[in-house]
Structure formats: C-alpha cells, structure tokens
Design a protein around this motif. Structure first.
Motif, short mmCIF file in Angstrom:
data_model
loop_
_atom_site.label_atom_id
_atom_site.label_comp_id
_atom_site.label_asym_id
_atom_site.label_seq_id
_atom_site.Cartn_x
_atom_site.Cartn_y
_atom_site.Cartn_z
N ILE A 156 0.75 -10.80 2.88
CA ILE A 156 2.18 -10.32 2.55
C ILE A 156 2.12 -11.09 1.12
O ILE A 156 2.33 -12.02 1.21
CB ILE A 156 2.83 -9.82 3.86
CG1 ILE A 156 2.17 -9.22 4.38
CG2 ILE A 156 3.90 -10.26 3.42
CD1 ILE A 156 2.88 -9.75 5.89
N ALA A 157 2.95 -9.81 0.29
CA ALA A 157 3.86 -10.49 -1.09
C ALA A 157 4.77 -9.90 -0.92
O ALA A 157 5.00 -9.14 -1.83
CB ALA A 157 2.64 -10.19 -2.10
N GLY A 158 6.23 -10.42 -0.74
CA GLY A 158 7.22 -9.61 -0.51
C GLY A 158 7.24 -8.72 0.09
O GLY A 158 6.69 -8.70 1.46
N PRO A 159 7.65 -7.00 0.02
CA PRO A 159 7.86 -6.63 0.75
C PRO A 159 6.24 -5.59 0.82
O PRO A 159 6.18 -4.36 1.62
CB PRO A 159 8.75 -5.18 0.55
CG PRO A 159 8.99 -5.75 -1.29
CD PRO A 159 7.81 -7.19 -1.40
N TYR A 160 5.15 -5.72 0.12
CA TYR A 160 4.12 -5.51 -0.02
C TYR A 160 3.45 -6.31 0.30
O TYR A 160 3.15 -7.19 0.85
CB TYR A 160 3.99 -5.34 -1.61
CG TYR A 160 4.24 -4.35 -2.14
CD1 TYR A 160 4.84 -2.86 -2.83
CD2 TYR A 160 5.96 -5.03 -3.16
CE1 TYR A 160 6.09 -2.44 -2.75
CE2 TYR A 160 6.71 -4.40 -4.11
CZ TYR A 160 6.72 -3.31 -3.18
OH TYR A 160 7.53 -1.95 -4.38
N TRP A 161 1.98 -5.47 0.90
CA TRP A 161 0.22 -6.23 1.26
C TRP A 161 -0.34 -6.29 0.54
O TRP A 161 -0.77 -5.29 -0.35
CB TRP A 161 0.35 -4.99 2.77
CG TRP A 161 0.53 -5.32 3.57
CD1 TRP A 161 1.78 -5.63 4.25
CD2 TRP A 161 0.59 -4.32 4.43
NE1 TRP A 161 2.29 -4.69 5.32
CE2 TRP A 161 1.37 -4.83 6.13
CE3 TRP A 161 -0.71 -3.60 5.04
CZ2 TRP A 161 0.84 -3.91 6.46
CZ3 TRP A 161 -0.54 -2.60 6.31
CH2 TRP A 161 0.22 -3.13 7.80
N GLU B 181 -7.05 -8.19 -7.01
CA GLU B 181 -5.89 -8.14 -6.06
C GLU B 181 -4.87 -6.91 -5.99
O GLU B 181 -4.38 -6.81 -7.19
CB GLU B 181 -4.79 -8.88 -5.16
CG GLU B 181 -6.26 -10.06 -4.36
CD GLU B 181 -5.63 -10.91 -3.23
OE1 GLU B 181 -4.31 -11.41 -3.82
OE2 GLU B 181 -6.06 -11.45 -3.63
N TRP B 182 -4.09 -5.84 -5.54
CA TRP B 182 -3.14 -4.89 -6.03
C TRP B 182 -2.55 -5.04 -4.78
O TRP B 182 -2.12 -5.49 -3.36
CB TRP B 182 -3.79 -3.53 -6.19
CG TRP B 182 -3.98 -3.05 -5.04
CD1 TRP B 182 -3.14 -1.42 -4.40
CD2 TRP B 182 -5.25 -2.54 -4.70
NE1 TRP B 182 -3.99 -1.04 -3.24
CE2 TRP B 182 -5.73 -1.86 -3.68
CE3 TRP B 182 -6.30 -3.43 -4.73
CZ2 TRP B 182 -6.27 -1.25 -3.01
CZ3 TRP B 182 -7.29 -2.87 -4.10
CH2 TRP B 182 -7.55 -1.39 -2.95
N ASP B 183 -0.95 -5.08 -5.23
CA ASP B 183 0.16 -4.98 -3.88
C ASP B 183 -0.04 -3.38 -3.36
O ASP B 183 0.47 -2.57 -3.98
CB ASP B 183 1.26 -4.75 -4.75
CG ASP B 183 1.55 -6.75 -4.35
OD1 ASP B 183 0.34 -7.63 -4.62
OD2 ASP B 183 2.46 -7.16 -5.83
N ALA B 184 0.13 -2.81 -2.39
CA ALA B 184 0.37 -1.55 -2.05
C ALA B 184 1.09 -1.62 -0.78
O ALA B 184 1.81 -2.97 -0.01
CB ALA B 184 -0.52 -1.45 -0.98
N ASP B 185 2.53 -0.78 -0.49
CA ASP B 185 3.16 -0.64 0.09
C ASP B 185 2.53 -0.01 1.84
O ASP B 185 1.68 0.95 1.87
CB ASP B 185 4.37 1.00 -0.56
CG ASP B 185 5.54 1.30 0.97
OD1 ASP B 185 5.19 0.59 1.10
OD2 ASP B 185 6.42 2.10 -0.18
#
Length: 63
Positions: free
Chosen positions: A15-20, A30-34
């Motif tokens: 988990i990176a803040g509000p994103y996975w 890697e990318w951040d996904a809602d």
C-alpha cells in the motif's frame, strides 16, 4: 490482481498512501492503482500471466 483501468494483471506489492502498488507479473515498473478499480484475477487471467512469465524466463529476460 487486475487493474481494470489499465487492463493489466499485476502482483500486489503493498500500500502506498491511498493506492495499491502493483507490479507486472513479467517484471517491470510498479504502478499505483486505485483500490476501487482493482479486482482479483480470474483463473484464466492468472494462468495467462504465469505463462507469460515462464516464457519471459525461458528467453532469459531478467524479471
């Protein structure tokens, strides 16, 4: 996991803040996904990703 916005299968990394954070199964950035747009991969999607990874490894790609 499948990021429905990108249409890509990725491995959950954290988990990176509000994103996975998701990572491509065959390696890569890697990318951040809602989380609202992420769902578990169906069996065929997982199989497809596993075969793609095995093929990449057989070609000697660094994962």
């Amino acid at each position: 996991m499948v990021d429905t916005r990108r249409g890509e299968v990725g491995e959950f990394r954290g988990i990176a803040g509000p994103y996975w954070a998701l990572r491509p199964v065959c390696g890569g950035i890697e990318w951040d996904a809602d989380p609202a747009h992420v769902r578990p991969a169906a069996p065929m999607e997982r199989l497809h990703a596993q075969v793609a990874r095995a093929n990449a490894r057989s070609r000697g790609e660094i994962l």
